[in-house]
Write a protein that holds these residues in place. Structure first.
Motif, short mmCIF file in Angstrom:
data_model
loop_
_atom_site.label_atom_id
_atom_site.label_comp_id
_atom_site.label_asym_id
_atom_site.label_seq_id
_atom_site.Cartn_x
_atom_site.Cartn_y
_atom_site.Cartn_z
N ASN A 200 34.59 31.79 52.12
CA ASN A 200 35.10 30.58 51.47
C ASN A 200 36.43 30.14 52.05
OD1 ASN A 200 33.16 29.72 49.51
ND2 ASN A 200 33.65 31.52 48.27
N GLY A 201 37.28 31.10 52.40
CA GLY A 201 38.56 30.74 53.01
C GLY A 201 38.39 30.05 54.34
N MET A 202 37.48 30.58 55.18
CA MET A 202 37.23 29.94 56.47
C MET A 202 36.54 28.60 56.29
SD MET A 202 37.97 30.54 59.62
CE MET A 202 38.30 32.31 59.52
N LEU A 203 35.65 28.52 55.32
CA LEU A 203 34.98 27.24 55.05
C LEU A 203 35.97 26.19 54.58
CD1 LEU A 203 32.32 25.66 54.82
CD2 LEU A 203 32.01 26.65 52.54
N ALA A 204 36.95 26.59 53.77
CA ALA A 204 37.98 25.65 53.34
C ALA A 204 38.74 25.10 54.53
CB ALA A 204 38.95 26.34 52.37
N LYS A 205 39.00 25.95 55.51
CA LYS A 205 39.71 25.47 56.71
C LYS A 205 38.83 24.53 57.53
CE LYS A 205 42.87 27.96 58.45
NZ LYS A 205 43.73 28.95 59.15
#
Length: 507
Positions: A229-234
């Motif tokens: 989710n963190g990478m997807l947010a970026k």
């Protein structure tokens, strides 16, 4: 985390011994524990709590340590190209390839650009092999849940690899399966950036839906739903999909797995590895027997370029005077980021004066005590922080501000500044402006300072549309906005494709 005084079992991912079914690995700790990551009668054919596809997944994990993935090409492309860093070392060190990364243009013949391309496509190939085994190897007995979890790990790494490629090169070939030979793969035409981003989103969405929020401690370093989710947010933030970025970053924030409790001074040392701050770290390890084989050269190429015990590496990727001047008065993050010739390390060690460069990256520095315990000066054991929780919080703040959620943006910005401020209320005052333009500037500045020397600055400048003005003002006057936002497609790859691949504009 690891410590010279804290011996405990660590899960460390080694393709070398896993693919060979029995070669010994190397421990993350530095004293007398057994080497980790080898098959024994207790964990064959795979460690309990893991899965039968590990030998294929670990090949992908291990490639995260590769030189062409997270060492010199990565540091050059993500950091040296920015205004926060200079190439360092001596002017001639690295030749035209390094000088092009520092001062532009990067030519189609640049070896570092080609190395990054080949490194990340090799990583993608490892993921595709794992995915093929998961989908088609009927000899492996696995539950649907284990299959989905294993697929999710491979798809996270593949999505991350494509994110690096699309930000670096723009249009790139979309390779989503195994090809019979290298020639067939080299003749795949480029897909548009929009198509690549859509593919990345699907990979990371699947990963987020099928990965656990945390692993058993013996598997520390494996990908979690929070990392996905963190990478997807970026990925969303890069495309200015503000609502999606805010929502997805909030999934990480509300997961209960992460916080800002780790002091900034501790995050980057060995005892700060895999802390509550860590969302995605590449794992390295070393000891006196294996000082480099299972580690990462990332810290070594940035190590102090001195003599004797201060010969710690190449001296590349040095903080610039422009970064030095960007800190607010009294900000303690400056001392943890910039190591000065003639200064003092975070461990209280006196740095000799007269070193070849006046400043070095303090975030990759390992203490003399740990270097002595390993019997090496070159810090191959240090992990790479790819995604930190503070980054996720600042992504939320940026997306909130751009979405008109001013107070939410202010509140998240304050979380990061409060951690940096600590108990000293005379520094880093709370940002209170509700003007979205001024708040945008404050959030951007906070990203620069909080994440200094951590691989985001160049990509941030490009996505904000201010790369040319900022880099030219920092003395990189050769930067051309119509050309240098992207790297050239390596001429070697164009030649291998026999002209199927086409060059980016301006080269």
């Amino acid at each position: 985390m690891k410590s010279v005084n804290n011996i405990r079992t660590r899960f460390v991912i080694f393709i070398a011994m896993l693919a060979a079914f029995g070669l010994t690995g190397c421990k993350k700790n530095f004293l007398d524990s057994e080497p980790q990551g080898r098959y024994t009668t207790d964990n064959y054919p795979f460690p309990g709590g893991s899965g039968p596809y590990d030998q294929y997944l670990f090949a992908a994990y291990a490639s995260l340590r590769d030189y062409n993935v997270h060492v010199t090409p990565f540091v050059a492309v993500t950091s040296i190209r920015s205004d926060d860093a200079d190439k360092g070392s001596t002017p001639s060190d690295g030749g035209a390839d390094a000088q092009g990364m520092d001062n532009f243009p990067v030519t189609p013949s640049n070896g570092l650009a080609n190395a990054l391309w080949t490194g990340y496509y090799n990583l993608i190939s490892k993921c595709n092999i794992a995915l093929d085994q998961i989908a088609n190897n009927s000899a492996i007995d696995a539950t649907p849940a284990i299959k989905a979890q294993s697929e999710a790990e491979a798809r996270f790494i593949r999505g991350y690899a494509y994110f690096m490629l699309v930000r670096s090169f723009g249009r790139v070939p979309l390779v989503d399966k195994i090809y019979a030979d290298a020639v067939a793969q080299s003749n795949i035409p480029q897909s548009s950036a929009a198509v690549i981003y859509d593919f990345i989103e699907k990979d990371l969405q699947f990963a987020a839906a099928n990965l656990p929020p945390a692993w058993d401690p013996k598997f520390v370093g494996r990908i979690t739903s929070g990392a996905a989710n963190g990478m997807l947010a970026k990925v969303y933030l890069t495309q200015q999909k503000w609502a999606a970025a805010m929502t997805t970053a909030n999934l990480v924030i509300t997961s209960g797995q992460y916080d800002l409790s780790t002091p900034y001074t501790k995050i980057f040392g060995e005892d700060g590895e895999n802390s509550r701050e860590s969302v995605f770290e590449v794992q390295g390890t070393a000891d006196a027997t294996f000082p480099t084989a299972y580690g990462i050269q990332y810290a070594s190429i940035q190590g102090v370029r001195g003599t004797g015990v201060w010969d710690l590496g190449w001296g590349w990727n040095d903080p610039s005077t422009y970064l030095e001047a960007a800190y607010e008065t009294g900000d303690p993050r400056k001392d943890r980021t910039i190591l000065y010739s003639g200064g003092t390390t975070v461990y209280g060690e006196a740095v000799p004066s007269g070193l070849p460069n006046p400043r070095y990256n303090h975030k990759v520095y390992s203490s003399l005590a740990i270097r002595n315990s390993v019997g090496s000066r070159y810090s191959y054991w240090m992990n790479i922080r790819i995604l930190r929780y503070a980054d996720v919080v600042l992504m939320y703040a940026e997306a909130a501000n751009e979405s008109g959620n001013t107070q939410a943006a202010i509140d998240k910005l304050e979380l990061v500044r409060a951690r940096a401020r600590g108990t000293n209320n005379t520094i880093l005052p709370k940002v209170t402006t509700t003007d979205p333009n001024l708040l945008r500037d404050a959030i951007r500045k906070e990203r620069r300072i909080e994440l200094a020397m951590e691989h985001d600055r160049f990509f941030d400048l490009v996505r904000w549309g201010i790369a040319a003005a900022t880099l030219q003002a920092a003395g990189k006057t050769n930067f051309n906005n119509g050309r240098d936002n992207l790297l050239p497609i390596p001429q070697t790859q164009i030649d291998l494709s026999k002209g199927v691949l086409t060059q980016n504009p301006g080269y």
